[in-house]
Structure formats: structure tokens, C-alpha cells
Write a protein that holds these residues in place. Structure first.
Motif, PDB file in Angstrom:
ATOM      1  N   SER A  36       0.718  -1.533   0.067  1.00 10.85           N
ATOM      2  CA  SER A  36       0.068  -0.136   0.165  1.00 10.85           C
ATOM      3  C   SER A  36       0.867   1.113  -0.308  1.00 10.85           C
ATOM      4  O   SER A  36       0.174   2.717  -0.525  1.00 10.85           O
ATOM      5  CB  SER A  36      -0.908   0.155   0.889  1.00 10.85           C
ATOM      6  OG  SER A  36      -0.085  -0.132   2.489  1.00 10.85           O
ATOM      7  N   SER A  37       1.938   1.069   0.276  1.00 10.36           N
ATOM      8  CA  SER A  37       3.246   2.546   0.438  1.00 10.36           C
ATOM      9  C   SER A  37       3.954   2.019   0.009  1.00 10.36           C
ATOM     10  O   SER A  37       5.095   0.567   0.337  1.00 10.36           O
ATOM     11  CB  SER A  37       2.730   2.923   1.782  1.00 10.36           C
ATOM     12  OG  SER A  37       3.665   2.252   2.266  1.00 10.36           O
ATOM     13  N   ILE A  38       4.814   2.975  -0.863  1.00 11.39           N
ATOM     14  CA  ILE A  38       6.829   3.114  -0.976  1.00 11.39           C
ATOM     15  C   ILE A  38       7.487   3.451  -0.409  1.00 11.39           C
ATOM     16  O   ILE A  38       6.721   4.814  -1.386  1.00 11.39           O
ATOM     17  CB  ILE A  38       6.934   2.573  -2.652  1.00 11.39           C
ATOM     18  CG1 ILE A  38       5.895   0.716  -2.544  1.00 11.39           C
ATOM     19  CG2 ILE A  38       8.239   1.862  -3.234  1.00 11.39           C
ATOM     20  CD1 ILE A  38       5.860   0.662  -4.265  1.00 11.39           C
ATOM     21  N   SER A  39       8.463   3.371   0.357  1.00  9.68           N
ATOM     22  CA  SER A  39       9.103   4.498   0.186  1.00  9.68           C
ATOM     23  C   SER A  39       9.809   5.055  -0.702  1.00  9.68           C
ATOM     24  O   SER A  39      10.721   3.995  -1.117  1.00  9.68           O
ATOM     25  CB  SER A  39      10.487   4.493   1.547  1.00  9.68           C
ATOM     26  OG  SER A  39       9.309   4.068   2.724  1.00  9.68           O
ATOM     27  N   ILE A  40      10.036   6.504  -1.351  1.00 11.74           N
ATOM     28  CA  ILE A  40      11.131   6.269  -2.522  1.00 11.74           C
ATOM     29  C   ILE A  40      12.875   7.649  -2.306  1.00 11.74           C
ATOM     30  O   ILE A  40      12.178   8.828  -0.586  1.00 11.74           O
ATOM     31  CB  ILE A  40      10.337   7.496  -3.048  1.00 11.74           C
ATOM     32  CG1 ILE A  40       8.907   6.757  -3.791  1.00 11.74           C
ATOM     33  CG2 ILE A  40      10.873   7.754  -4.738  1.00 11.74           C
ATOM     34  CD1 ILE A  40       9.555   5.196  -4.507  1.00 11.74           C
TER      35      ILE A  40
ATOM     36  N   LEU B 229       7.311   5.007 -11.348  1.00 10.41           N
ATOM     37  CA  LEU B 229       6.408   4.220 -10.071  1.00 10.41           C
ATOM     38  C   LEU B 229       4.482   4.317 -10.418  1.00 10.41           C
ATOM     39  O   LEU B 229       4.076   3.612  -9.849  1.00 10.41           O
ATOM     40  CB  LEU B 229       7.056   4.705  -9.063  1.00 10.41           C
ATOM     41  CG  LEU B 229       8.688   4.498  -8.380  1.00 10.41           C
ATOM     42  CD1 LEU B 229       9.173   5.242  -8.302  1.00 10.41           C
ATOM     43  CD2 LEU B 229       8.734   2.844  -8.133  1.00 10.41           C
ATOM     44  N   SER B 230       4.655   5.418 -10.790  1.00 15.39           N
ATOM     45  CA  SER B 230       2.784   6.226 -10.940  1.00 15.39           C
ATOM     46  C   SER B 230       2.436   5.039 -11.585  1.00 15.39           C
ATOM     47  O   SER B 230       0.931   4.749 -11.222  1.00 15.39           O
ATOM     48  CB  SER B 230       2.666   7.296 -11.118  1.00 15.39           C
ATOM     49  OG  SER B 230       3.034   8.352 -10.212  1.00 15.39           O
TER      50      SER B 230
ATOM     51  N   ALA C 163       8.061  -1.514   1.151  1.00 18.04           N
ATOM     52  CA  ALA C 163       8.760  -1.990  -0.164  1.00 18.04           C
ATOM     53  C   ALA C 163       9.538  -0.661  -0.012  1.00 18.04           C
ATOM     54  O   ALA C 163       9.130   0.608   0.229  1.00 18.04           O
ATOM     55  CB  ALA C 163       8.817  -1.988  -1.422  1.00 18.04           C
ATOM     56  N   ALA C 164      10.793  -0.283  -0.932  1.00 24.00           N
ATOM     57  CA  ALA C 164      11.498   0.914  -1.199  1.00 24.00           C
ATOM     58  C   ALA C 164      12.395   0.818  -1.901  1.00 24.00           C
ATOM     59  O   ALA C 164      12.650   0.218  -1.837  1.00 24.00           O
ATOM     60  CB  ALA C 164      12.760   0.868   0.437  1.00 24.00           C
TER      61      ALA C 164
ATOM     62  N   PRO D 153      -0.158   2.339  -9.650  1.00 25.53           N
ATOM     63  CA  PRO D 153      -0.762   2.956  -9.619  1.00 25.53           C
ATOM     64  C   PRO D 153      -1.533   3.005  -8.360  1.00 25.53           C
ATOM     65  O   PRO D 153      -3.103   3.894  -8.234  1.00 25.53           O
ATOM     66  CB  PRO D 153      -2.493   2.690 -10.726  1.00 25.53           C
ATOM     67  CG  PRO D 153      -2.218   1.509 -10.846  1.00 25.53           C
ATOM     68  CD  PRO D 153      -0.445   1.128 -10.546  1.00 25.53           C
ATOM     69  N   ASP D 154      -1.700   2.091  -7.285  1.00 27.66           N
ATOM     70  CA  ASP D 154      -2.885   1.352  -6.536  1.00 27.66           C
ATOM     71  C   ASP D 154      -1.606   2.082  -4.491  1.00 27.66           C
ATOM     72  O   ASP D 154      -2.521   1.891  -3.776  1.00 27.66           O
ATOM     73  CB  ASP D 154      -3.166   0.549  -6.372  1.00 27.66           C
ATOM     74  CG  ASP D 154      -1.794  -0.362  -6.480  1.00 27.66           C
ATOM     75  OD1 ASP D 154      -0.743  -0.208  -6.592  1.00 27.66           O
ATOM     76  OD2 ASP D 154      -2.541  -1.732  -5.698  1.00 27.66           O
ATOM     77  N   VAL D 155      -0.841   2.932  -5.092  1.00 23.94           N
ATOM     78  CA  VAL D 155       0.080   2.701  -3.913  1.00 23.94           C
ATOM     79  C   VAL D 155       0.624   3.853  -3.623  1.00 23.94           C
ATOM     80  O   VAL D 155       0.718   5.180  -4.478  1.00 23.94           O
ATOM     81  CB  VAL D 155       1.170   1.678  -3.916  1.00 23.94           C
ATOM     82  CG1 VAL D 155       2.805   2.120  -3.346  1.00 23.94           C
ATOM     83  CG2 VAL D 155       1.753   0.750  -4.095  1.00 23.94           C
ATOM     84  N   GLU D 156       0.071   4.395  -1.921  1.00 27.63           N
ATOM     85  CA  GLU D 156       1.167   5.977  -1.726  1.00 27.63           C
ATOM     86  C   GLU D 156       2.651   5.936  -1.957  1.00 27.63           C
ATOM     87  O   GLU D 156       3.569   4.883  -1.450  1.00 27.63           O
ATOM     88  CB  GLU D 156       0.811   6.720  -0.461  1.00 27.63           C
ATOM     89  CG  GLU D 156       1.367   7.339   0.298  1.00 27.63           C
ATOM     90  CD  GLU D 156       0.654   7.946   1.765  1.00 27.63           C
ATOM     91  OE1 GLU D 156       0.892   8.419   1.944  1.00 27.63           O
ATOM     92  OE2 GLU D 156       0.280   6.027   2.049  1.00 27.63           O
ATOM     93  N   PHE D 157       3.056   6.997  -2.123  1.00 26.81           N
ATOM     94  CA  PHE D 157       4.260   6.951  -2.508  1.00 26.81           C
ATOM     95  C   PHE D 157       5.127   7.788  -0.920  1.00 26.81           C
ATOM     96  O   PHE D 157       4.151   9.065  -1.464  1.00 26.81           O
ATOM     97  CB  PHE D 157       5.434   7.469  -3.749  1.00 26.81           C
ATOM     98  CG  PHE D 157       4.769   6.601  -4.656  1.00 26.81           C
ATOM     99  CD1 PHE D 157       5.513   5.258  -5.075  1.00 26.81           C
ATOM    100  CD2 PHE D 157       4.312   6.567  -5.511  1.00 26.81           C
ATOM    101  CE1 PHE D 157       5.360   4.556  -5.914  1.00 26.81           C
ATOM    102  CE2 PHE D 157       3.389   6.313  -7.188  1.00 26.81           C
ATOM    103  CZ  PHE D 157       4.245   4.947  -7.144  1.00 26.81           C
ATOM    104  N   VAL D 158       5.600   7.941  -0.665  1.00 24.98           N
ATOM    105  CA  VAL D 158       6.517   8.245   0.900  1.00 24.98           C
ATOM    106  C   VAL D 158       7.519   8.487   0.606  1.00 24.98           C
ATOM    107  O   VAL D 158       8.841   8.011   0.614  1.00 24.98           O
ATOM    108  CB  VAL D 158       6.038   7.466   1.733  1.00 24.98           C
ATOM    109  CG1 VAL D 158       7.004   8.085   3.486  1.00 24.98           C
ATOM    110  CG2 VAL D 158       4.891   7.027   2.267  1.00 24.98           C
TER     111      VAL D 158
END
Length: 266
Positions: A178-182, A194-195, A218-219, A199-204
């Protein structure tokens, strides 16, 4: 020889829809899907024989004989929230590399299946894709359970739906992403890529100092700090790999049936 029921042909997604999805996916986007397919396929040793028979002689005058062969079938379960083409391909390709002959992708969601997912199937050569109502999904799975033939279910749906179970069936549910660290540097990674693939993930957005404090699934990091990131994440993508995917701990061995015999050494 195992075959899926013929009635599934009535629910097959038309070639025209595959073609439209392929054309709607831009060439650079298709290149990332191809890269994921090639890398996951390579990792899963497609050059290895599909069937093996190994004999080991042990102290004490006995032997073990172990044979392996691909499972007869695999189904992928998708719903309307199964929209990441690379995460789906990373589940499909190990089955292809293992030599599974009968692979079926089942979409049971509302609306149409994602065009990028269809494009990924087209590039992987996965032509058997059906759109089934829920009652037909149950009918098919009940049939597979009763068949007594070894197979696998790959569940990439977001919704949790109870499934029938059987002694010959392996089940794998994709971990939630649900989220990936960038962690950025200059123009990397490519956020448009990445988008597209997630397309369903929040990028942090994080930096090297705050990387370990982020609670992401994930990162994506510069190559020089991959080792540090692996201390805190199960899945890490270096810059230049941001458009690809690999499931940790999931490979072609999941799709191999193993038989073992205990014998007297000659």
C-alpha cells in the motif's frame, strides 16, 4: 492430461481487447513490463529441466529418490483493485518458468480489467484470461478441488473472499503493498514510471537518515544504500529498477510437485 473446463471459453477476453490494451500502453511503459518479465524469468532458472529425478545414497545402506515435476495447473485471481502490472507479472512468471502448462488468469471484479495488466499478459504470452462472475469462480474452483490434480491458486485480489480448499492445491496470497518509500537523488527514480506500475500505492518520500523510520511495504533507493535498506525492508528496488518487481521468498519451486521414495541401497 489436465484441461480447464470448456465452458470457460464463453468468458474469454477477446483478442481485440488485448490489442487495444497493448496499443494504449506506451512503448516505454511496455519496456518496463518486458524488463520485469525477463528478469523474473531469469531468476527462476528457466534453463533448468522441468522434471528431475535425484538419487542419494546415505550412510546406513539406504537411498532416497526424489522426483520433481511442474504442477498441472495454476490460476491467478484478480479483482478491480488488482491494477499493478508488475506485481501481477512477478507472480505469473515463476509459474511460466517452472513449466506449468495450464495457467488461467481470472478477473472477477467490477468493470473492465486494467489495460496495463492486459498488456503485461500479452507480453508474457498469457492468453488465457477470463472475466467470470463470482458464482462461476466458485464453480471452477470447486471443480479444481474435486479433480484431485495438483495445482496452485495465486490470489492477487484486494478483497478477502473465502475459497474452497483441497489436499492437492497450493495457495499463495500476494502481500499487501500500500506504500513505498522513495529515496531520491537528482532525477532518480522516475516517478512517472512508478505511478504507472503501482497506480494503487502511496509514495512516501524519505532521505537516507529517515529511511529506517518509514513504515512502508517496500523501498526504492540509490544503489549505494541498498544494503542499508535491506535491513528494514523485505523488498528493495535500486534506482534503475524502479519499474520492475520481485516477490520476496516466492519462486518457481512453489510450482513444483515433489515425490520422495525410501529405498534399500544396492
Amino acid at each position: 492430461m489436465f484441461e480447464f473446463p470448456l465452458w470457460l471459453q464463453d468468458y474469454q477476453i477477446d483478442d481485440e481487447i488485448f490489442g487495444e490494451a497493448y496499443e494504449a500502453t506506451l512503448p516505454p511503459q511496455r519496456a518496463w513490463l518486458k524488463k520485469t518479465i525477463a528478469q523474473v524469468y531469469g531468476i527462476n532458472s528457466p534453463e533448468a529441466p522441468s522434471k528431475t529425478w535425484n538419487v542419494n545414497t546415505w550412510r546406513g545402506g539406504f537411498e532416497t529418490e526424489v522426483s520433481t515435476a511442474p504442477l498441472a495447473w495454476t490460476v491467478l485471481l484478480l479483482d478491480e483493485k488488482s491494477v499493478s502490472p508488475v506485481r501481477i507479472l512477478a507472480a505469473l512468471v515463476p509459474a511460466l518458468a517452472a513449466g506449468v502448462k495450464n495457467i488461467l488468469a481470472i478477473y472477477s471484479g467490477e468493470g473492465d480489467i486494467s489495460q496495463s495488466v492486459l498488456a503485461g499478459f500479452e507480453l508474457a504470452g498469457q492468453e488465457d484470461v477470463v472475466h467470470l462472475p463470482q458464482n462461476k469462480v466458485k464453480e471452477l474452483l470447486d471443480h479444481l478441488m474435486r479433480s484431485g490434480v495438483d495445482g496452485a491458486i495465486l490470489d492477487l485480489r484486494v478483497s478477502h473472499v473465502l475459497l474452497p480448499c483441497g489436499p492437492c492445491v497450493r495457495y499463495w496470497r500476494a502481500p499487501e503493498i500500500s506504500s513505498i518509500s522513495i529515496c531520491k537523488e537528482e532525477d532518480s527514480p522516475d516517478m512517472d514510471v512508478l505511478s504507472f506500475v503501482h497506480p494503487d500505492v502511496e509514495f512516501v518520500e524519505v532521505d537516507e537518515d529517515s529511511l529506517e523510520d518509514a513504515q512502508s511495504d517496500a523501498a526504492v533507493v540509490p544503489a549505494e544504500i541498498v544494503g542499508d535498506a535491506l535491513m528494514n525492508y523485505n523488498i528493495v528496488l535500486a534506482h534503475g529498477q524502479e519499474g520492475c518487481w520481485l516477490w520476496n521468498g516466492f519462486n518457481s519451486s512453489f510450482f513444483k510437485r515433489e515425490s520422495v521414495a525410501l529405498a534399500v541401497a544396492e
